[in-house]
Write a protein that holds these residues in place. Structure first.
Motif: not given
Length: 264
Positions: A186, A176-179, A172-173, A182
């Motif tokens: 996930l 950028e997605s996937p954030l 995750a990042y 969130e």
């Protein structure tokens, strides 16, 4: 481990004019490697701090060979352009006019040992969780400017996922997605481990990522686990590059470079 007592080791970090913690792991690993007396001398140099990369050209007057290890998570602009330019390196092997040989190694983050360290860090910060009810998220910065670090985080997630040690493993990042903001979307398991895929702790580790995770505490309290957030148990670790075993990763990179040069 073969002794390379006639060689020098230069560990290169990015450094920061704003964050004094940025260079701390690089200095710590350098002192540990020097303590082991594997090399004749171990020095550090930085792009944004002193001592500078340009000064590093003159750090090893007596060593016939110098290994250069970028203490970076992945290949990128600094490892491919800035460091070679500032150190006047021609490629993997550079012969100086004085007869000295400089060997440019791959970034520390490229070493397979990093996968083992990520796994170890995850188990250490959440030792009592049931693996079938636990997810591991490896978080990197993301954005187009840091695309290679994002790719490296994805690579590590895929390697660890193949081990089958957690219910889910993902990358995750921050931007950028996937954030990572969130994170609870996930995975649906009750326990979530988050390990920052960075060389050093700093604003990202202490403030930015905790805020995105909705951790509401200050400084070192962010690493007091678990955090009960959004109905889950969230375990948050320090940047992987702060692990004391990263010194072994740096040494391994010189061994890998040495084997390649001997083969050639």
């Amino acid at each position: 481990m073969n002794n390379r007592g006639d060689s020098g080791l230069l560990i290169v970090g990015h450094g920061s004019t704003l964050n004094p913690d940025s260079s701390t792991p690089t200095w710590t690993h350098a002192r540990e490697i020097q303590r082991r007396k594997i090399f004749a001398d171990v020095q550090c140099a930085f792009w944004k701090e002193e001592p500078s990369l340009r000064d590093a050209r003159f750090f090893f007057p007596d060593e016939p060979k110098v290994f250069v290890v970028p203490n970076f998570i992945s290949e990128g602009y600094f490892t491919q352009a800035v460091i070679p330019r500032e150190l006047e390196l021609d490629g993997p092997i550079t012969a100086r006019v004085n007869g000295q040989i400089w060997i440019y190694c791959e970034p520390a983050g490229n070493n397979p040992l990093v996968t083992e360290l990520l796994l170890a860090r995850a188990h250490e910060i959440a030792p009592k969780t049931e693996p079938t009810e636990t997810a591991l998220l490896i978080v990197a910065h993301g954005t187009e400017l840091n695309d290679n670090s994002a790719i490296a985080a994805k690579r590590e997630a895929e390697l660890i996922r193949a081990r089958g040690e957690f219910a889910t493993v993902g990358n995750a990042y921050m931007e950028e997605s996937p954030l990572i903001a969130e994170w609870d979307q996930l995975t649906n398991v009750p326990n979530v481990i988050v390990v920052p895929f960075f060389i050093a702790d700093g604003l990202h580790s202490y403030e930015d990522i905790p805020k995105l995770l909705s951790i509401e505490c200050n400084d070192m309290d962010v690493f007091k686990n678990p955090h009960r957030i959004r109905g889950r148990s969230l375990y948050y670790g320090k940047a992987i590059g702060t692990d004391p075993r990263f010194a072994d990763v740096i040494i391994e990179q010189t061994l890998n470079a040495r084997s390649v040069t001997h083969a050639g």
